[in-house]
Design a protein around this motif. Structure first.
Motif, mmCIF file in Angstrom:
data_model
loop_
_atom_site.group_PDB
_atom_site.id
_atom_site.type_symbol
_atom_site.label_atom_id
_atom_site.label_comp_id
_atom_site.label_asym_id
_atom_site.label_seq_id
_atom_site.Cartn_x
_atom_site.Cartn_y
_atom_site.Cartn_z
ATOM 1 N N ILE B 70 60.169 42.215 41.887
ATOM 2 C CA ILE B 70 59.216 41.246 41.328
ATOM 3 C C ILE B 70 57.799 41.657 41.735
ATOM 4 O O ILE B 70 57.536 41.896 42.917
ATOM 5 C CB ILE B 70 59.563 39.830 41.837
ATOM 6 C CG1 ILE B 70 60.856 39.384 41.147
ATOM 7 C CG2 ILE B 70 58.422 38.843 41.572
ATOM 8 C CD1 ILE B 70 61.450 38.141 41.682
ATOM 9 N N PRO B 71 56.874 41.767 40.788
ATOM 10 C CA PRO B 71 55.522 42.190 41.136
ATOM 11 C C PRO B 71 54.819 41.160 42.025
ATOM 12 O O PRO B 71 55.016 39.959 41.850
ATOM 13 C CB PRO B 71 54.812 42.301 39.787
ATOM 14 C CG PRO B 71 55.670 41.614 38.794
ATOM 15 C CD PRO B 71 57.051 41.555 39.343
ATOM 16 N N ILE B 72 54.023 41.646 42.950
ATOM 17 C CA ILE B 72 53.279 40.747 43.834
ATOM 18 C C ILE B 72 51.835 41.251 43.936
ATOM 19 O O ILE B 72 51.599 42.412 44.250
ATOM 20 C CB ILE B 72 53.985 40.578 45.203
ATOM 21 C CG1 ILE B 72 53.202 39.617 46.100
ATOM 22 C CG2 ILE B 72 54.231 41.909 45.904
ATOM 23 C CD1 ILE B 72 54.033 39.025 47.244
ATOM 24 N N THR B 73 50.916 40.371 43.637
ATOM 25 C CA THR B 73 49.502 40.735 43.565
ATOM 26 C C THR B 73 48.705 39.908 44.564
ATOM 27 O O THR B 73 48.670 38.684 44.457
ATOM 28 C CB THR B 73 48.984 40.486 42.130
ATOM 29 O OG1 THR B 73 49.719 41.315 41.236
ATOM 30 C CG2 THR B 73 47.500 40.808 42.027
ATOM 31 N N PRO B 74 48.089 40.562 45.558
ATOM 32 C CA PRO B 74 47.312 39.800 46.536
ATOM 33 C C PRO B 74 46.031 39.252 45.890
ATOM 34 O O PRO B 74 45.437 39.908 45.046
ATOM 35 C CB PRO B 74 46.955 40.844 47.606
ATOM 36 C CG PRO B 74 47.760 42.067 47.294
ATOM 37 C CD PRO B 74 48.074 42.002 45.836
ATOM 38 N N ALA B 75 45.626 38.083 46.310
ATOM 39 C CA ALA B 75 44.383 37.490 45.799
ATOM 40 C C ALA B 75 43.673 36.734 46.905
ATOM 41 O O ALA B 75 44.307 36.101 47.744
ATOM 42 C CB ALA B 75 44.691 36.542 44.645
ATOM 43 N N SER B 82 36.244 43.253 38.528
ATOM 44 C CA SER B 82 36.936 44.330 37.823
ATOM 45 C C SER B 82 38.357 43.907 37.461
ATOM 46 O O SER B 82 39.157 44.709 37.016
ATOM 47 C CB SER B 82 36.961 45.597 38.679
ATOM 48 O OG SER B 82 37.719 45.374 39.858
ATOM 49 N N GLY B 83 38.678 42.652 37.687
ATOM 50 C CA GLY B 83 40.028 42.173 37.356
ATOM 51 C C GLY B 83 41.083 42.649 38.329
ATOM 52 O O GLY B 83 42.259 42.732 37.988
ATOM 53 N N GLY B 84 40.689 42.936 39.565
ATOM 54 C CA GLY B 84 41.611 43.496 40.553
ATOM 55 C C GLY B 84 42.759 42.575 40.911
ATOM 56 O O GLY B 84 43.844 43.035 41.262
ATOM 57 N N MET B 85 42.541 41.241 40.831
ATOM 58 C CA MET B 85 43.616 40.324 41.233
ATOM 59 C C MET B 85 44.397 39.769 40.043
ATOM 60 O O MET B 85 45.283 38.935 40.217
ATOM 61 C CB MET B 85 43.073 39.171 42.080
ATOM 62 C CG MET B 85 42.149 38.155 41.428
ATOM 63 S SD MET B 85 42.806 37.164 40.055
ATOM 64 C CE MET B 85 44.129 36.288 40.892
ATOM 65 N N LEU B 86 44.083 40.212 38.842
ATOM 66 C CA LEU B 86 44.784 39.665 37.678
ATOM 67 C C LEU B 86 46.264 40.059 37.727
ATOM 68 O O LEU B 86 46.578 41.247 37.805
ATOM 69 C CB LEU B 86 44.167 40.205 36.387
ATOM 70 C CG LEU B 86 42.711 39.805 36.094
ATOM 71 C CD1 LEU B 86 42.187 40.581 34.879
ATOM 72 C CD2 LEU B 86 42.583 38.310 35.896
ATOM 73 N N ILE B 92 54.480 37.205 41.188
ATOM 74 C CA ILE B 92 53.932 36.360 42.244
ATOM 75 C C ILE B 92 52.511 36.784 42.592
ATOM 76 O O ILE B 92 52.218 37.972 42.691
ATOM 77 C CB ILE B 92 54.848 36.459 43.498
ATOM 78 C CG1 ILE B 92 56.141 35.678 43.260
ATOM 79 C CG2 ILE B 92 54.141 35.965 44.746
ATOM 80 C CD1 ILE B 92 57.133 35.743 44.397
ATOM 81 N N VAL B 93 51.620 35.806 42.743
ATOM 82 C CA VAL B 93 50.330 36.084 43.380
ATOM 83 C C VAL B 93 50.450 35.672 44.841
ATOM 84 O O VAL B 93 50.968 34.594 45.150
ATOM 85 C CB VAL B 93 49.174 35.337 42.677
ATOM 86 C CG1 VAL B 93 47.944 35.275 43.561
ATOM 87 C CG2 VAL B 93 48.823 36.025 41.352
ATOM 88 N N ILE B 428 37.919 49.739 40.308
ATOM 89 C CA ILE B 428 38.454 50.063 38.982
ATOM 90 C C ILE B 428 39.229 48.873 38.437
ATOM 91 O O ILE B 428 39.058 48.489 37.281
ATOM 92 C CB ILE B 428 39.377 51.301 39.070
ATOM 93 C CG1 ILE B 428 38.569 52.531 39.483
ATOM 94 C CG2 ILE B 428 40.096 51.549 37.742
ATOM 95 C CD1 ILE B 428 37.432 52.894 38.556
ATOM 96 N N GLY B 429 40.054 48.288 39.300
ATOM 97 C CA GLY B 429 40.797 47.087 38.922
ATOM 98 C C GLY B 429 41.520 47.243 37.607
ATOM 99 O O GLY B 429 42.194 48.254 37.346
ATOM 100 N N PHE B 430 41.352 46.240 36.755
ATOM 101 C CA PHE B 430 42.017 46.238 35.451
ATOM 102 C C PHE B 430 41.095 46.793 34.366
ATOM 103 O O PHE B 430 41.513 47.609 33.550
ATOM 104 C CB PHE B 430 42.425 44.792 35.122
ATOM 105 C CG PHE B 430 43.114 44.643 33.798
ATOM 106 C CD1 PHE B 430 44.351 45.238 33.564
ATOM 107 C CD2 PHE B 430 42.539 43.896 32.775
ATOM 108 C CE1 PHE B 430 44.999 45.089 32.349
ATOM 109 C CE2 PHE B 430 43.178 43.741 31.549
ATOM 110 C CZ PHE B 430 44.405 44.342 31.337
ATOM 111 N N VAL B 431 39.820 46.391 34.400
ATOM 112 C CA VAL B 431 38.963 46.683 33.243
ATOM 113 C C VAL B 431 38.436 48.110 33.158
ATOM 114 O O VAL B 431 38.109 48.577 32.076
ATOM 115 C CB VAL B 431 37.754 45.714 33.139
ATOM 116 C CG1 VAL B 431 38.227 44.332 32.738
ATOM 117 C CG2 VAL B 431 36.934 45.680 34.406
#
Lengths: 471, 471
Positions: B70-75, B82-86, B92-93, B428-431
């Motif tokens: 399951i993907p887990i993204t720290p925020a 840059s959309g790094g936490m999207l 899961i965030v 760089i993030g997402f965008v």
């Protein structure tokens, strides 16, 4: 163990054919010169030494070694203190002697672009001529190279105010084990673009890639310097005074510590006849710099007031460059002085600055238990204490070889307890490898080995270093 | 594409059983809050958000995600640009909201030990109360977290003199994808002990490991500040003045640039009624700091003399904290002002400082060709120009989606030509992913992917970011 191919005379002939006779040397003098650095008395002769003159040639020779399974170890001036350039598996040493150009000093952007064989002090002087400053300056600055400084993330006496080599690197050009040439980073003061390969490479001791060019940050050269030499009746008092200076809001541009034995070594080495008074058990060399002489005077006075609280017995001011050079000469010669006088092992311990008195006491305590004498000096402002363990006549060869490493391990364990680590500026290289596990867990050592494998799957780049798997 | 497992209600139930109901939330408000950051109008809802309170809990949840695919993204505060936490793959965030303690400020060693959820300004204030200073301060300092600052190697207005986040990190505690907890580095000012995992992790945008603790360097707090606001009849003249200030030997503690359109946005946002004179086409905000007010006055005068050579029309001095805050308010609100007023794309271009006039000209030139309006401002002292491309009514949706990315690519190509890069501080993030290849060769992108695989073989940590392979 890694198994490498020997550099036979046929292979040497192949290299001469490809690169010409100037490129490769294997006469006795060259082999001798590249068999050792300044680390203890280690001696590992390479089969040959190559002297490339361009990134392209570096790429070709590294690729050739990779394809022929021959170890290749980069070397600059061979002044390292951890055995980082020792060709412990033989093979080829890649000398940066002819990659020694300052390619550009960009005064508009305060940047220098240099090849790895440039001598540290030459860069400093070229920068100073333009009113600019490249602060990292190991004691060996007159001979050590920028490539070696990058490989070990070198410090020096001015790191306390200006930071270590890492903080002056904007971008690198490197040759990977397969011969690929890449540029990492960008020539900018801030960078959030991808993983920082630049910072991974700095301090990697030539085990991941060969640095062929670096773009370095310069800063405006401070106009004035003032040096104070403070003598203390106890070494621990000098160490305690160090933190107090910073807590008074002053950041000296250098803050060096020498215990009495170190001063004695230095005086003998320099053949100075002055008597060191009995009450001098340690000294601090405190340099402050800036653009305003009045402010320096004011800060010197503030420092004097702080030092009084630590029973300082004497403060000498050196306010001319020649007097300052004189003062630092003793400190700068210490490595050579100890090396020239006796058999020794040098440790490059580093702890949070305020823990320095505890570290010094512990070193002496462990010395009593194991029966060794130590000479301690170093960059006290950084918490970086060079501990020289002397092979006195009382120590048998067996003690030297078996008991002293145990003592060193105890010293390192204590630096870790204090949230410090094994090496502040010399690197792990060859000699500190047995102690790596004191600082790192198996998980981290495993990460190191996996990172190494990514960059250099055949393990040809500087094998047998940094505790990396050699087989 | 990576294929992940959905976080079913059964799995959520399992987490509630293990960690209790406070640990995990999936109500509409929480999902909405963690679906976006401050980047354009992107919106990616996670399945749930977890709120661990300890390193141990972070380790357990990351391990669980790794085992369950399951993907887990720290925020942190979700203020990234840059959309790094999207959470682009859902899952899961991991919020650091409850990992928000300043664990220690060590005044003896000038160090702070913090959890990742600590708000930047809270650390600054806690340090200042002890006469200490933590310089990195993004414009969002009142809400952004140290964890996010570390993930993107954040800069801020004081980076020009004091450096970026990277230069203040001594050691990290991180949780790896498999749940392993490691400590990198040591709490020392210089370190040459093994590959620098610390520096590899800084700026890795949560794709390699989750930072659970950081030990940061503090410095003595400068006692005085002085701010000058200089107005110029042409934006290019303001840019040219920037380098001239450094070449006069002065390193301002902040040096910010705003072109007229940016000032107009700021004034409107803050509802300021003052008229901006027609001849003001750009402003520089120049801050100097230090411990001696007389010196600051002297340097301010020197700066004034430099600026005169660039047709400065007006210089305003702000020498009280409240006047200085007033001046910086316009600059600090610009991100929000542009965002609140219009649809836009923000680029975080960075070039060597002296190339700033060329970059600005090129942005305007490309704007004319592609028919876009841009609002430019940023950290001119660092060469870091934030380029905001505005969606004016003249631009069709098709132009916005197809032509503008081409224009952005041209801007980035020019930054690379100038030896700059894509992002100075946002990441760089997402965008910025589509543009990664402008800065890096296939060899480097391959290295990034292999490094990623080492740390996170299943690709569960913040997938779909930094141009890393997602399948």
């Amino acid at each position: 163990m890694l198994s490498f191919t020997s550099l036979t005379s046929n292979l040497i002939e192949e290299l001469i054919q490809q690169f010409g006779p100037e490129f490769i040397k294997y006469d006795a003098d060259t082999i001798e010169k590249y068999s050792h650095d300044w680390t203890e008395d280690f001696h590992f002769p390479p089969a040959a030494v190559v002297f490339p003159t361009s990134t392209q040639e570096v790429s070709q020779i590294v690729k050739w070694c990779n394809e022929n399974n021959i170890p290749i170890t980069p070397a600059g001036a061979c002044t390292g203190l951890s055995g980082g350039m020792l060709p412990v598996f033989g093979g080829i040493v890649l000398s940066t002697l002819r990659l020694n150009k300052i390619l550009e000093i960009d005064k508009r952007n305060l940047q220098a672009r240099v090849q790895p064989g440039v001598i540290n002090e030459e860069l400093q002087q070229a920068a100073a001529a333009l009113g600019l400053y490249y602060p990292p300056d190991p004691s060996s600055k007159g001979s050590c190279t920028i490539g070696g400084n990058l490989a070990h993330n070198a410090g020096g006496i001015h790191a306390v105010k200006y930071g270590v080599t890492r903080e002056y690197v904007l971008s690198l050009e490197v040759v990977m084990a397969n011969g690929n040439i890449i540029r990492t980073g960008a020539n900018v003061l801030k960078n959030s673009t991808g993983y920082s390969l630049t910072h991974l490479l700095i301090g990697s001791e030539g085990t991941l890639a060969v640095i062929t060019e670096a773009t370095l940050k310069l800063i405006p050269l401070p106009k004035y310097r003032l040096v104070l030499v403070a003598s203390f009746p106890q070494a621990a008092l000098a160490c305690e005074a160090v933190s107090a200076i910073f807590n008074a809001g002053i950041t000296p541009s250098a803050l060096e510590f020498m215990e009495r034995d170190a001063i004695v070594f230095g005086y003998q080495f320099l053949k100075l006849s002055d008597k060191i008074p009995d009450e001098v058990q340690a000294q601090l060399l405190i340099e402050i710099d800036g653009n305003y002489p009045d402010i320096l005077q004011q800060e010197a006075q503030q420092i004097g007031e702080v030092l009084e609280k630590f029973q300082v017995s004497d403060i000498l001011f050196a306010d001319t460059p020649s007097a300052q050079n004189e003062v630092f000469k003793v400190r700068r010669c210490l490595g050579e002085a100890v090396k020239g006088t006796t058999i020794y092992k040098e440790e490059d311990t580093v702890v949070p600055r305020a823990e320095l008195p505890r570290l010094l006491n512990k070193v002496k305590e462990i010395g009593k238990i194991y029966g060794f004498t130590s000479v301690c000096y170093g960059h006290a402002g950084d918490g970086n204490l060079h501990v020289n363990i002397i092979k006195t006549p009382e120590l048998s060869q067996e003690q030297w070889e078996i008991e002293i490493p145990k003592a060193i391990r105890e010293i390192f364990q204590f630096t870790i307890e204090l949230k410090g680590t094994l090496s502040g500026e010399h690197g792990i290289g060859f000699v500190q490898q047995p102690y790596l596990e004191v600082a790192f867990s198996g998980v981290e050592i495993n990460l190191f080995n996996n990172i190494k494998k990514l960059w250099d799957p055949n393990g040809i780049l500087n094998p047998g270093k940094m505790g990396l798997i050699s087989g």
